[in-house]
Design a protein around this motif. Structure first.
Motif, PDB file in Angstrom:
ATOM      1  N   ILE A  12       0.745  -1.176   0.138  1.00  0.00           N
ATOM      2  CA  ILE A  12       0.051  -0.106  -0.071  1.00  0.00           C
ATOM      3  C   ILE A  12       1.095   0.846  -0.579  1.00  0.00           C
ATOM      4  N   LEU A  78      -0.823   0.803   8.932  1.00  0.00           N
ATOM      5  CA  LEU A  78      -0.571  -0.114   7.498  1.00  0.00           C
ATOM      6  C   LEU A  78      -0.004  -2.073   8.140  1.00  0.00           C
ATOM      7  N   HIS A 102      -6.620   3.304  10.454  1.00  0.00           N
ATOM      8  CA  HIS A 102      -5.874   1.436  10.792  1.00  0.00           C
ATOM      9  C   HIS A 102      -6.651   0.818   9.119  1.00  0.00           C
ATOM     10  N   CYS A 103      -5.637   0.047   8.195  1.00  0.00           N
ATOM     11  CA  CYS A 103      -5.903  -0.772   7.130  1.00  0.00           C
ATOM     12  C   CYS A 103      -6.364  -2.313   8.175  1.00  0.00           C
ATOM     13  N   SER A 105      -9.473  -5.532   7.074  1.00  0.00           N
ATOM     14  CA  SER A 105      -9.407  -5.991   5.647  1.00  0.00           C
ATOM     15  C   SER A 105     -10.496  -6.835   5.469  1.00  0.00           C
ATOM     16  N   THR A 155     -11.270   2.967   9.437  1.00  0.00           N
ATOM     17  CA  THR A 155     -10.233   1.645   9.271  1.00  0.00           C
ATOM     18  C   THR A 155     -10.692   1.549   7.874  1.00  0.00           C
ATOM     19  N   HIS A 157     -11.205  -1.367   4.952  1.00  0.00           N
ATOM     20  CA  HIS A 157     -10.830  -2.893   4.431  1.00  0.00           C
ATOM     21  C   HIS A 157     -10.609  -2.848   3.035  1.00  0.00           C
ATOM     22  N   PRO A 158      -8.884  -3.019   2.942  1.00  0.00           N
ATOM     23  CA  PRO A 158      -8.618  -3.609   1.571  1.00  0.00           C
ATOM     24  C   PRO A 158      -9.360  -5.165   1.085  1.00  0.00           C
ATOM     25  N   LEU A 207      -6.928   1.396  -3.647  1.00  0.00           N
ATOM     26  CA  LEU A 207      -6.530   1.491  -2.106  1.00  0.00           C
ATOM     27  C   LEU A 207      -6.042   2.933  -1.456  1.00  0.00           C
ATOM     28  N   PHE A 211      -7.481   5.501   1.372  1.00  0.00           N
ATOM     29  CA  PHE A 211      -6.815   6.452   2.049  1.00  0.00           C
ATOM     30  C   PHE A 211      -6.494   7.835   2.102  1.00  0.00           C
TER      31      PHE A 211
END
Length: 325
Positions: A12, A78, A102-103, A105, A155, A157-158, A207, A211
């Motif tokens: 990322i 990340l 925050h990354c 998921s 947050t 979520h990728p 992504l 952010f």
């Protein structure tokens, strides 16, 4: 603003850090110092690099102080994988930093039950593994932190991250490079299950875009979760057919049971495939579009093709026939 990115040398950060520099921010990257960005960019020359072992400092209870010493306005995390680590950072930053991103998921969600899956959680069962459990707990804690008047958090979520520099999750839901060899040769590819199972990719730059948008509009992002994926998802059969066409082939697919599939590959490839395909996920990006203005530039197949082309050009994989696209 001064933005500290934790773990900015990976998937990322390769795209996010240059974006932030171009937007005029002062950027500091905290990493272990053992790797560099996957793609070169001149913006990295303007980034301050700080080496830190987060795992060790978390154990010592000093990582929050390391971040605060850099005097950030915004922190982008990340590489946080446990509730304990996330909570310690929040406690250190509360009242002293304007925004923590925050990354998360998409694996905070389990098997799909209502598609596309939105952030309210009704579209999926609970998470299936410890990684997903921890990501879900972190996201809930951060939302509660902001709702209670504490630190402003967001947050992201990728989905399955794709881009130049690493292997994409392939048509069988795993990282087996032989899948590409088989497809490129037009040979029969054994697919477990029905072939209708879905995967939802996202290009790393899309992504990074999310952010950046959340940083730019803190009020819209405050206390929120956002699923960030490509506009569409790929099924096993559709993915294989599209990939075969890149080599001038027609996909030759053979449906097998999961037991048969496991017998024909390694334990690791079989387990990774099961983890992806058993979930069979597809996500909504309507919330991110409406609140942040998220506008992904990549359909999933375009993102995968870019990644595959990089792997071929850099000798990471070999195929019997070349790409024709």
């Amino acid at each position: 603003m001064k933005i500290v990115v934790i773990g900015g040398s990976g998937h990322i950060g390769t795209f996010l850090v240059p974006r932030l520099v171009r937007a005029g921010h002062e950027v500091v990257n905290i990493s272990r110092g053992t790797s560099t960005a996957y793609v070169e960019a001149p913006e990295w020359e303007q980034v301050r690099q700080v080496a830190a072992d987060r795992e060790r400092q978390d154990a010592e209870g000093t990582f929050g102080a390391t971040v605060l010493a850099l005097e950030p306005d915004v922190v982008v995390d990340l590489v946080c994988f446990t509730l304990e680590s996330a909570t310690a950072l929040v406690e250190a930053l509360r009242g002293r930093v304007a925004h923590l991103l925050h990354c998360g998921s998409i694996w905070r969600y389990g098997k799909s039950r209502k598609l596309p899956i939105a952030e309210d959680g009704e579209g999926a069962e609970p998470p299936l593994d410890e990684y997903g459990v921890q990501k879900d707990r972190i996201a809930r804690m951060l939302k509660e932190e902001t709702a209670s008047g504490g630190l402003v958090t967001t947050t992201i979520h990728p989905g399955h991250i794709v881009g130049p520099g690493w292997h994409p999750i392939g048509p069988l839901g795993n990282l087996d490079p032989e899948v590409w060899t088989t497809i490129a040769a037009g040979e029969p590819l054994q697919i477990p299950g029905s072939g209708a199972e879905t995967m939802h990719h996202v290009h790393a730059d899309d992504l990074a875009q999310a952010f950046e948008l959340a940083i730019a509009d803190r009020d819209a992002a405050a206390g929120e979760d956002f699923n960030i994926v490509a506009p569409t998802a790929l099924s096993v059969r559709g993915y294989a057919a599209i990939a075969a066409s890149w080599f001038g082939q027609t996909a030759a697919l053979e449906t097998v049971t999961w037991d048969e599939f496991r017998a024909g590959t390694t334990e690791q490839h079989a387990e990774v495939a099961w983890n992806h395909l058993d979930r069979s996920q597809c996500f909504s990006i309507e919330k991110a579009k409406a609140r942040l203005g998220y506008a992904p530039a990549y359909e999933p197949e375009a993102a995968v093709l870019e990644s595959l082309r990089w792997l071929l050009d850099n000798g990471r994989i070999e195929t019997p026939n070349p790409l024709i696209v």
